[in-house]
Scaffold this active site. Structure first.
Site, PDB file in Angstrom:
ATOM      1  N   ASN A 106      -3.817  -1.783   3.366  1.00 25.78           N
ATOM      2  CA  ASN A 106      -2.629  -2.503   3.843  1.00 25.78           C
ATOM      3  C   ASN A 106      -1.397  -1.641   3.582  1.00 25.78           C
ATOM      4  O   ASN A 106      -1.399  -0.804   2.681  1.00 25.78           O
ATOM      5  CB  ASN A 106      -2.481  -3.835   3.090  1.00 25.78           C
ATOM      6  CG  ASN A 106      -1.306  -4.656   3.607  1.00 25.78           C
ATOM      7  OD1 ASN A 106      -1.074  -4.742   4.816  1.00 25.78           O
ATOM      8  ND2 ASN A 106      -0.542  -5.250   2.702  1.00 25.78           N
ATOM      9  N   HIS A 108       2.718  -2.153   2.804  1.00 20.68           N
ATOM     10  CA  HIS A 108       3.671  -3.193   2.418  1.00 20.68           C
ATOM     11  C   HIS A 108       5.059  -2.569   2.268  1.00 20.68           C
ATOM     12  O   HIS A 108       5.195  -1.504   1.647  1.00 20.68           O
ATOM     13  CB  HIS A 108       3.230  -3.837   1.103  1.00 20.68           C
ATOM     14  CG  HIS A 108       4.166  -4.922   0.656  1.00 20.68           C
ATOM     15  ND1 HIS A 108       4.190  -6.161   1.262  1.00 20.68           N
ATOM     16  CD2 HIS A 108       5.134  -4.948  -0.293  1.00 20.68           C
ATOM     17  CE1 HIS A 108       5.128  -6.909   0.684  1.00 20.68           C
ATOM     18  NE2 HIS A 108       5.715  -6.193  -0.257  1.00 20.68           N
ATOM     19  N   SER A 135       4.592   1.023   0.417  1.00 20.53           N
ATOM     20  CA  SER A 135       3.372   1.331  -0.339  1.00 20.53           C
ATOM     21  C   SER A 135       2.142   1.109   0.528  1.00 20.53           C
ATOM     22  O   SER A 135       2.049   0.101   1.234  1.00 20.53           O
ATOM     23  CB  SER A 135       3.245   0.391  -1.552  1.00 20.53           C
ATOM     24  OG  SER A 135       4.414   0.382  -2.340  1.00 20.53           O
ATOM     25  N   ASP A 144      -0.666  -8.683  -1.914  1.00 22.42           N
ATOM     26  CA  ASP A 144       0.009  -7.386  -2.083  1.00 22.42           C
ATOM     27  C   ASP A 144      -0.234  -6.800  -3.478  1.00 22.42           C
ATOM     28  O   ASP A 144       0.620  -6.110  -4.040  1.00 22.42           O
ATOM     29  CB  ASP A 144       1.523  -7.515  -1.825  1.00 22.42           C
ATOM     30  CG  ASP A 144       1.810  -8.008  -0.420  1.00 22.42           C
ATOM     31  OD1 ASP A 144       1.097  -7.599   0.505  1.00 22.42           O
ATOM     32  OD2 ASP A 144       2.743  -8.812  -0.242  1.00 22.42           O
ATOM     33  N   GLU A 173       7.107   4.375   6.553  1.00 16.61           N
ATOM     34  CA  GLU A 173       5.773   3.771   6.696  1.00 16.61           C
ATOM     35  C   GLU A 173       4.943   4.573   7.682  1.00 16.61           C
ATOM     36  O   GLU A 173       3.750   4.823   7.480  1.00 16.61           O
ATOM     37  CB  GLU A 173       5.883   2.324   7.203  1.00 16.61           C
ATOM     38  CG  GLU A 173       6.482   1.357   6.209  1.00 16.61           C
ATOM     39  CD  GLU A 173       6.448  -0.070   6.730  1.00 16.61           C
ATOM     40  OE1 GLU A 173       5.535  -0.421   7.498  1.00 16.61           O
ATOM     41  OE2 GLU A 173       7.355  -0.846   6.374  1.00 16.61           O
TER      42      GLU A 173
END
Ligand code: GRF
Length: 209
Positions: A106, A108, A135, A144, A173
């Site tokens: 994922n 975040h 992250s 998360d 990101e």
């Protein structure tokens, strides 16, 4: 490496992954993009790239675990070795997370463990933080909360709004997510007993780019 990507919205991270794969920079085969929202703009991005799409609309399920079971079954039909959450905005049940443990990533928009959950940019500004970031982490059962692999920092600037700050974070990101996906697809990144290993060495702190 066969992968499935889950989205809920705009899909700019998805686009970055599609583009990097198309340039031959990611050794992945995107078998499907699945959205929980029928009108997610990211679905169009996937279709434009000729990628198979599916919608599993969470509003049509009575319970979270029914939804997760349907989502899991759908993902499994594609037999991915990696599941990539790219702006997928649903909380996942522990059963679901365990099923994909060590093979689900994922991204975040905060420097985890700070600012888990939603509206991170607004909360960072309200807290007068001077540094913010993003992250990439393995997904764990806590929201998360899984082991963090790679982070990028951005400064919080005078006069920032959630939008200007969010745009600065999003740009980073797009740099760090493909990097982590590449490591995983190359077999260099492993989660074992809750620890992240890159090239055989356990990370004691998240990497910073
Ligand atoms: C990103 O900020 C990501 O970190 C968060 O949701 C947002 C998704 O953006 N999980 P996009 O759909 O990839 O443009």
């Amino acid at each position: 490496m066969p992968v499935v990507i889950l989205i809920s919205g705009t899909g700019t991270n998805l686009q970055t992954i599609i583009d990097a794969a198309a340039r031959g920079e990611l050794p992945i085969e995107i078998r499907a993009v699945i959205s929980n929202r029928p009108n997610a703009a990211g679905l169009q991005r996937a279709r434009a790239a000729g990628i198979h799409t599916a919608v599993i609309d969470h509003t049509t399920f009575t319970t979270r675990s029914d939804f997760d079971a349907a989502l899991r079954a759908s993902i499994d039909t594609y037999q991915p070795q990696l599941v990539i959450l790219a702006g997928f905005m649903r909380i996942l049940t522990p059963d679901f997370v365990h099923h994909f443990e060590g093979r689900m990533l994922n991204i975040h928009p905060s420097l985890l463990p700070k600012f888990r959950g939603i509206d991170t940019h607004t909360r960072v500004l309200a807290a007068h933080e001077r540094t913010h970031g993003a992250s990439v982490h393995f997904v764990g059962t806590e929201l998360d909360g899984g082991p963090v692999i790679l982070q990028a920092r951005v400064p919080v600037l005078e006069g920032d709004t959630p939008e200007t700050l969010g745009a600065r974070v999003l740009e980073r990101e797009h740099a760090i997510y493909p990097q982590v996906i590449r490591w995983f697809a190359q077999g260099r990144l492993v989660l074992r007993d809750g620890l992240v290993y890159l090239d055989g060495s356990a990370l004691t702190t998240p990497l910073l780019r």
